[in-house]
Scaffold this active site. Structure first.
Site, PDB file in Angstrom:
ATOM      1  N   ARG A  73      -0.034   7.962 -19.620  1.00  0.00           N
ATOM      2  CA  ARG A  73       0.425   6.861 -18.757  1.00  0.00           C
ATOM      3  C   ARG A  73      -0.477   5.631 -18.835  1.00  0.00           C
ATOM      4  NH1 ARG A  73       2.205  10.765 -15.150  1.00  0.00           N
ATOM      5  NH2 ARG A  73       0.384  10.789 -13.800  1.00  0.00           N
ATOM      6  N   TYR A  77       0.749   1.759 -19.310  1.00  0.00           N
ATOM      7  CA  TYR A  77       0.426   0.650 -18.416  1.00  0.00           C
ATOM      8  C   TYR A  77      -0.260  -0.488 -19.188  1.00  0.00           C
ATOM      9  CZ  TYR A  77       1.339   4.169 -14.816  1.00  0.00           C
ATOM     10  OH  TYR A  77       1.918   5.144 -14.042  1.00  0.00           O
ATOM     11  N   TYR A  99       8.798  -2.940  -8.117  1.00  0.00           N
ATOM     12  CA  TYR A  99       9.413  -2.565  -6.842  1.00  0.00           C
ATOM     13  C   TYR A  99       8.330  -2.361  -5.785  1.00  0.00           C
ATOM     14  CZ  TYR A  99       8.372   2.467  -7.092  1.00  0.00           C
ATOM     15  OH  TYR A  99       7.751   3.688  -7.118  1.00  0.00           O
ATOM     16  N   HIS A 101       5.517  -3.227  -3.205  1.00  0.00           N
ATOM     17  CA  HIS A 101       4.449  -4.236  -3.273  1.00  0.00           C
ATOM     18  C   HIS A 101       3.876  -4.162  -4.686  1.00  0.00           C
ATOM     19  CE1 HIS A 101       0.624  -6.202  -2.666  1.00  0.00           C
ATOM     20  NE2 HIS A 101       0.847  -6.395  -1.368  1.00  0.00           N
ATOM     21  N   ALA A 131       6.321   1.157   0.221  1.00  0.00           N
ATOM     22  CA  ALA A 131       6.797   2.418   0.810  1.00  0.00           C
ATOM     23  C   ALA A 131       6.083   2.675   2.137  1.00  0.00           C
ATOM     24  CB  ALA A 131       6.541   3.564  -0.164  1.00  0.00           C
ATOM     25  N   GLN A 173       2.506  10.022  -4.276  1.00  0.00           N
ATOM     26  CA  GLN A 173       2.823  10.734  -5.522  1.00  0.00           C
ATOM     27  C   GLN A 173       2.607  12.247  -5.446  1.00  0.00           C
ATOM     28  OE1 GLN A 173       2.354   7.078  -8.627  1.00  0.00           O
ATOM     29  NE2 GLN A 173       0.804   8.607  -8.788  1.00  0.00           N
ATOM     30  N   ALA A 214      12.087   6.531   1.480  1.00  0.00           N
ATOM     31  CA  ALA A 214      12.799   5.362   2.022  1.00  0.00           C
ATOM     32  C   ALA A 214      14.128   5.208   1.289  1.00  0.00           C
ATOM     33  CB  ALA A 214      11.943   4.115   1.802  1.00  0.00           C
ATOM     34  N   THR A 242       6.874  10.574  -0.555  1.00  0.00           N
ATOM     35  CA  THR A 242       5.523  10.352  -0.014  1.00  0.00           C
ATOM     36  C   THR A 242       5.285  11.411   1.056  1.00  0.00           C
ATOM     37  OG1 THR A 242       5.584   7.972  -0.459  1.00  0.00           O
ATOM     38  CG2 THR A 242       4.017   8.699   1.203  1.00  0.00           C
TER      39      THR A 242
HETATM   40  C1  LIG Z   1       3.703   4.153  -8.470  1.00  0.00           C
HETATM   41  S1  LIG Z   1       3.808   4.260  -6.749  1.00  0.00           S
HETATM   42  C2  LIG Z   1       4.629   2.750  -6.372  1.00  0.00           C
HETATM   43  C3  LIG Z   1       4.447   2.270  -4.954  1.00  0.00           C
HETATM   44  C4  LIG Z   1       5.086   0.921  -4.707  1.00  0.00           C
HETATM   45  N1  LIG Z   1       4.432  -0.111  -5.491  1.00  0.00           N
HETATM   46  C5  LIG Z   1       5.047   0.508  -3.230  1.00  0.00           C
HETATM   47  O1  LIG Z   1       4.665  -0.640  -2.962  1.00  0.00           O
HETATM   48  O2  LIG Z   1       5.407   1.300  -2.366  1.00  0.00           O
HETATM   49  C6  LIG Z   1       5.006   5.506  -6.557  1.00  0.00           C
HETATM   50  C7  LIG Z   1       4.835   6.258  -5.254  1.00  0.00           C
HETATM   51  O3  LIG Z   1       5.239   5.407  -4.184  1.00  0.00           O
HETATM   52  C8  LIG Z   1       5.906   6.154  -3.191  1.00  0.00           C
HETATM   53  N2  LIG Z   1       7.330   5.769  -3.179  1.00  0.00           N
HETATM   54  C9  LIG Z   1       8.039   5.169  -4.137  1.00  0.00           C
HETATM   55  N3  LIG Z   1       9.336   5.030  -3.772  1.00  0.00           N
HETATM   56  C10 LIG Z   1       9.430   5.561  -2.531  1.00  0.00           C
HETATM   57  C11 LIG Z   1      10.493   5.739  -1.604  1.00  0.00           C
HETATM   58  N4  LIG Z   1      11.745   5.326  -1.867  1.00  0.00           N
HETATM   59  N5  LIG Z   1      10.208   6.333  -0.428  1.00  0.00           N
HETATM   60  C12 LIG Z   1       8.973   6.754  -0.124  1.00  0.00           C
HETATM   61  N6  LIG Z   1       7.934   6.626  -0.951  1.00  0.00           N
HETATM   62  C13 LIG Z   1       8.156   6.026  -2.148  1.00  0.00           C
HETATM   63  C14 LIG Z   1       5.797   7.633  -3.613  1.00  0.00           C
HETATM   64  O4  LIG Z   1       4.606   8.190  -3.067  1.00  0.00           O
HETATM   65  C15 LIG Z   1       5.723   7.492  -5.114  1.00  0.00           C
HETATM   66  O5  LIG Z   1       5.191   8.636  -5.729  1.00  0.00           O
END
Ligand SMILES: C[S@@+](CC[C@H](N)C(=O)[O-])C[C@H]1O[C@@H](n2cnc3c(N)ncnc32)[C@H](O)[C@@H]1O
Length: 275
Positions: A73, A77, A99, A101, A131, A173, A214, A242
């Protein structure tokens, strides 16, 4: 005269749910930049971005890099950040869209901004709705009540992090828990059992934890599933899950600090009376 080079980078977040969670400033950068480079998994959000961007590059295909022997990964990136930088170096105003923040559990934007600034380009990040923002609203919890710790699940597993069971815990994650190869996008019951064993240092196995997802479009329902900590290895954990762990114990006063603060208040009362 400024030495700033002509290319420019603005990293924006699209929010978790496209309808309504995109900030006006992020939308303005998406519409007006020379090119939008995006890693946005939601198909509706992607189509909308493609429709309004002057030029569009989708980064999602880069994730298949992990199938190449010797790559993980981190290479993916790096290649994404390099693609963004190439367009900045070409003198364009580049909007990189992610997506949620763009800077929360999203290292690409941080890498691209650091590289762009090091090369003398203007680079900024605009905040988006993450999230964590959504879970505060959907579950109805205020981090101020007990304090909050927030970390990546595998990082918690493999480092000597210390949890405070009087705080709210957010583990990101959990659906990738224990993957040391940095090549997989899933976990398994053996890895989750190790996670539970480590969490059991702080929480009883009966403690109720929350699997939160979410809604990513207005037709979808959010997921707030409450399970026993001990049952986590058999629960459904996806890439978007999450893990939220409510406090298991009441906060304890630190009496030594309270005594010091009271002593200051007492001393200032005495000096006011003397004046
Ligand atoms: C690479 S991170 C990205 C986070 C994203 N940049 C944010 O601002 O929330 C991915 C993790 O964000 C969380 N996540 C992403 N999509 C989500 C959702 N729809 N509901 C809850 N948590 C979410 C999970 O913990 C997931 O494993």
């Amino acid at each position: 005269m400024s030495n700033q080079k002509q290319g420019k980078l603005i990293c924006v977040g699209t929010g978790m749910r496209m309808a309504g969670q995109l900030t006006p400033i992020a939308q303005s950068y998406i519409e007006n930049s020379d090119i939008v480079i995006a890693a946005v998994p939601n198909i509706f959000a992607r189509k909308w971005l493609q429709g309004i961007a002057k030029e569009y590059i989708c980064l999602l295909g880069y994730y298949s890099d992990v199938e190449i022997e010797g790559k993980d990964r981190r290479d993916t990136y790096r290649r994404m950040a390099d693609t963004i930088l190439d367009q900045v170096r070409a003198g364009k105003t580049v909007c990189a869209a992610f997506y949620g923040h763009p800077g929360i559990f999203a290292c690409i934007a941080h890498m691209a901004i650091a590289d762009a600034r090091a090369e003398g380009y203007s680079a900024v990040m605009e905040p988006g709705i993450s999230a964590e923002d959504c879970l505060v609203a959907d579950i109805g919890i205020d981090p101020a009540k007990t304090g909050m710790q927030s970390m990546e699940t595998t990082q918690f597993m493999i480092y000597q992090h210390v949890l405070d069971p009087t705080c709210l815990q957010i583990l990101w994650q959990p659906g990738l828990a224990g993957d040391l190869s940095l090549k997989k996008f899933e976990t398994n019951t053996a890895h989750l059992q190790i996670l539970v064993n480590k969490l059991a240092r702080y929480y009883p196995l009966e403690h109720e934890v929350i699997l939160y997802e979410a809604a990513t479009n207005p037709m979808e329902k959010m997921r707030i599933d409450k399970v026993r900590l001990g049952d986590l290895p058999t629960a459904l954990l996806r890439q978007i899950t999450t893990l939220v762990i409510p406090p298991a114990k009441a906060m304890q006063f630190d009496q030594a600090v309270i005594d010091q603060l009271n002593a200051i208040a007492e001393a200032s009362k005495v000096s006011q009376q003397a004046a």
